[in-house]
Design an enzyme around this catalytic site. Structure first.
Site, PDB file in Angstrom:
ATOM      1  N   HIS A   1       0.877  -1.172   0.000  1.00 20.70           N
ATOM      2  CA  HIS A   1       0.000   0.000   0.000  1.00 20.70           C
ATOM      3  C   HIS A   1       0.913   1.219   0.000  1.00 20.70           C
ATOM      4  O   HIS A   1       1.717   1.379   0.933  1.00 20.70           O
ATOM      5  CB  HIS A   1      -0.881   0.000   1.243  1.00 20.70           C
ATOM      6  CG  HIS A   1      -1.676  -1.260   1.391  1.00 20.70           C
ATOM      7  ND1 HIS A   1      -2.997  -1.355   1.034  1.00 20.70           N
ATOM      8  CD2 HIS A   1      -1.320  -2.507   1.826  1.00 20.70           C
ATOM      9  CE1 HIS A   1      -3.432  -2.588   1.252  1.00 20.70           C
ATOM     10  NE2 HIS A   1      -2.432  -3.307   1.729  1.00 20.70           N
TER      11      HIS A   1
ATOM     12  N   GLU B   1      -6.745 -12.572   6.014  1.00 22.06           N
ATOM     13  CA  GLU B   1      -5.620 -11.988   6.773  1.00 22.06           C
ATOM     14  C   GLU B   1      -5.917 -12.245   8.254  1.00 22.06           C
ATOM     15  O   GLU B   1      -5.159 -12.928   8.932  1.00 22.06           O
ATOM     16  CB  GLU B   1      -5.506 -10.488   6.472  1.00 22.06           C
ATOM     17  CG  GLU B   1      -4.417  -9.774   7.278  1.00 22.06           C
ATOM     18  CD  GLU B   1      -4.338  -8.263   7.005  1.00 22.06           C
ATOM     19  OE1 GLU B   1      -5.285  -7.715   6.402  1.00 22.06           O
ATOM     20  OE2 GLU B   1      -3.342  -7.635   7.428  1.00 22.06           O
TER      21      GLU B   1
ATOM     22  N   ASP C   1       3.699  -5.188   2.264  1.00 21.53           N
ATOM     23  CA  ASP C   1       2.421  -4.642   2.742  1.00 21.53           C
ATOM     24  C   ASP C   1       2.520  -3.145   3.045  1.00 21.53           C
ATOM     25  O   ASP C   1       2.096  -2.334   2.222  1.00 21.53           O
ATOM     26  CB  ASP C   1       1.912  -5.438   3.951  1.00 21.53           C
ATOM     27  CG  ASP C   1       0.400  -5.410   4.118  1.00 21.53           C
ATOM     28  OD1 ASP C   1      -0.288  -4.875   3.233  1.00 21.53           O
ATOM     29  OD2 ASP C   1      -0.103  -5.958   5.128  1.00 21.53           O
ATOM     30  N   ASP C   2       3.033  -2.787   4.203  1.00 23.21           N
ATOM     31  CA  ASP C   2       3.191  -1.387   4.616  1.00 23.21           C
ATOM     32  C   ASP C   2       4.589  -1.244   5.212  1.00 23.21           C
ATOM     33  O   ASP C   2       4.744  -1.208   6.440  1.00 23.21           O
ATOM     34  CB  ASP C   2       2.118  -1.022   5.652  1.00 23.21           C
ATOM     35  CG  ASP C   2       0.715  -1.158   5.081  1.00 23.21           C
ATOM     36  OD1 ASP C   2       0.297  -0.277   4.328  1.00 23.21           O
ATOM     37  OD2 ASP C   2       0.057  -2.177   5.371  1.00 23.21           O
TER      38      ASP C   2
HETATM   39  N1  HPA Z   1      -4.728  -5.016   5.407  1.00 22.26           N
HETATM   40  C1  HPA Z   1      -5.817  -4.414   4.970  1.00 22.26           C
HETATM   41  N2  HPA Z   1      -5.837  -3.162   4.562  1.00 22.26           N
HETATM   42  C2  HPA Z   1      -4.705  -2.458   4.565  1.00 22.26           C
HETATM   43  C3  HPA Z   1      -3.547  -3.036   5.016  1.00 22.26           C
HETATM   44  C4  HPA Z   1      -3.550  -4.378   5.444  1.00 22.26           C
HETATM   45  O1  HPA Z   1      -2.541  -4.971   5.863  1.00 22.26           O
HETATM   46  N3  HPA Z   1      -2.595  -2.076   4.890  1.00 22.26           N
HETATM   47  C5  HPA Z   1      -3.180  -0.983   4.385  1.00 22.26           C
HETATM   48  N4  HPA Z   1      -4.474  -1.213   4.195  1.00 22.26           N
HETATM   49 ZN    ZN Z   2      -2.339  -5.249   2.451  1.00 24.32          ZN
END
Ligand code: HPA
Ligand code: ZN
Length: 347
Positions: A25, A206, A284-285
Site C-alpha cells: 500500500h 488476513e 504490505d506497509d
Molecule cells: N490489510 C488491509 N488493509 C490495509 C492493510 C492491510 O494490511 N494495509 C493498508 N491497508
Molecule cells: Zn495489504
C-alpha cells in the site's frame, strides 16, 4: 533451476535475486521523516511532537489498531507532487532490494474523503510509475483498492471517479478492516470492474476465516488473494488454491506486527509453499511493519529454515502471477535465472 545453493550464500542471494512486489500500500511506505516534511510544507498539524515519537507509536494489537495510525499519515498528502514524491521514494527504495516490478495499491477513497480529487492522486502516482523504467530501471503499475469498511455505493462512486483515468490503473482490489466486511458486500461492484476489463484482487483471510477467501474467489472472482494465510485451516480450500494455482501475496512481517502469528517461526508460509500453493513474499506497509521486501525475505527464511529452492520459487511466482504481459514476464524470469546460475557457478 540449478541445485541447492550453499546456505552460507543464501542471505546474499535473497538480496540479489530479481523479484516483483505485488502487495504494498503506497501510503504504507511513508516514512515518519517524509510524513513530517509533508506536514510542515502543507501546514498539517500532527499529534506527535517528533519523528521518533511517531515511529515509537508503530506498535499494534491488530489490523484496526494499525489502520487508525496509518490513517494519520495519509492526512499529510495534499498535492499531486506529494503523491508523486511518495511513490518515487518507494520505487527508489524497492529497486535497491532488486524489485524489478511493483504493483502498487492505492486507496483513493481515503484521499477523496480528505478533499483531494481522484485525478490528483492517480496522476501523481502514475507519473512516478511511468518514469520508473528510465529513473530506476524497473516497471510499476497501479491497483485501486476499495475500502471494505465503506459501503457498496461508495465503492461504485470510487469506480466511477476512476473511469476517466482508466488507462492508468491495471486492477481493482479490496483493503481495510476485514472482519465484518465480507467480500460478498462488493459482488456487484467487482462484477462491474470485471466488465470494464480490470484485473481483480482482494485482501482475504488476513484475520478473517477461510470463508472470506472462498467469497473472494467465488463471489468477487479475483485472480489473486492478498494475504490468504488463514487458508491452512481449511483443507478443501487448500486443495482449491493448489488445483487452480490461485496466487497468495503473503506479507510475513505484517502478519507478525498485526499479531496474526505469534512469531515468524510459527508462520505458515513454508507449509503453504511445500503444499504447492503459489505464494509470494511482499512488504504490505513497509514503513510501519519493520522492513521492506528483502527484510521480509531474510527474516522469514532464517525463521523457517527455507533454502534457495524456496527462494527461486517465490521470486519466479512473483513475476508469473504479476499482471505484466508475457514477454516482460519472460525477460524478468530470464534475469532471475541468470542470477541463480551465477550463484550456482563454482567460484
Ligand atoms: N490489510 C488491509 N488493509 C490495509 C492493510 C492491510 O494490511 N494495509 C493498508 N491497508
Ligand atoms: Zn495489504
Amino acid at each position: 533451476m540449478t541445485g541447492v545453493i550453499d546456505s552460507s550464500r543464501l542471505p546474499e542471494l535473497l538480496r540479489a535475486m530479481p523479484k516483483a512486489e505485488l502487495h504494498m500500500h503506497i501510503e504504507g511506505s511513508l516514512e515518519p521523516e517524509l510524513i513530517f516534511e509533508m506536514a510542515r510544507r502543507n501546514a498539517v498539524s500532527l499529534n506527535y511532537p517528533t519523528v521518533e515519537a511517531l515511529r515509537d507509536a508503530y506498535v499494534f494489537d491488530d489490523l484496526q489498531n494499525f489502520l487508525d495510525i496509518y490513517h494519520v499519515g495519509t492526512k499529510v498528502l495534499k498535492t499531486e507532487q506529494d503523491f508523486y514524491e511518495m511513490t518515487g521514494a518507494y520505487l527508489a527504495r524497492a529497486r535497491t532490494d532488486n524489485v524489478l516490478h511493483a504493483e502498487i495499491f492505492i486507496d483513493t477513497q481515503t484521499h477523496i474523503n480528505h478533499g483531494q480529487s481522484a485525478e490528483t492522486v492517480i496522476n501523481g502516482l502514475y507519473r512516478a510509475c511511468s518514469e520508473a523504467p528510465t529513473r530506476y530501471g524497473m516497471t510499476a503499475s497501479l491497483i485501486l483498492c476499495f475500502l471494505r469498511n465503506l459501503s457498496e455505493r461508495e465503492a461504485f462512486e470510487c469506480l466511477e471517479q476512476a473511469l476517466p483515468l482508466r488507462d492508468k490503473i491495471v486492477g481493482i482490489g479490496l483493503a481495510s478492516g476485514e472482519i465484518g466486511n465480507p467480500p460478498e458486500k462488493f459482488t456487484r461492484v467487482f462484477a462491474r470492474a470485471r466488465e470494464l476489463g480490470f484485473r481483480l484482487v482482494a485482501h482475504a483471510g488476513e484475520e478473517a476465516p477461510p470463508a472470506y477467501i472462498w467469497g473472494a474467489l467465488d463471489a468477487l472472482k479475483v485472480e489473486r488473494i492478498d494475504h490468504g494465510v488463514q487458508a491452512t485451516q481449511d483443507s478443501a480450500l487448500m486443495q482449491r488454491l493448489v488445483r487452480d494455482r490461485v496466487p497468495l501475496t503473503v506479507c510475513p512481517l505484517s502478519n507478525i506486527k498485526l499479531k496474526v502469528f505469534p512469531s515468524l517461526a510459527r508462520h505458515n508460509l513454508r507449509q503453504m509453499l511445500d503444499a504447492g500453493i503459489v505464494a509470494t513474499i511482499n512488504s504490505d506497509d513497509p514503513a510501519y511493519f519493520g522492513g521492506y521486501i528483502n527484510e521480509n525475505f531474510s527474516q522469514t527464511f532464517a525463521a523457517l529454515a527455507m533454502d534457495s529452492r524456496h527462494a527461486y520459487q517465490l521470486a519466479r511466482n512473483s513475476f508469473e502471477v504479476s499482471f505484466l504481459d508475457a514477454g516482460t514476464k519472460r525477460r524478468y524470469v530470464d534475469q532471475l535465472d541468470a542470477v541463480f546460475e551465477q550463484f550456482a557457478a563454482p567460484n
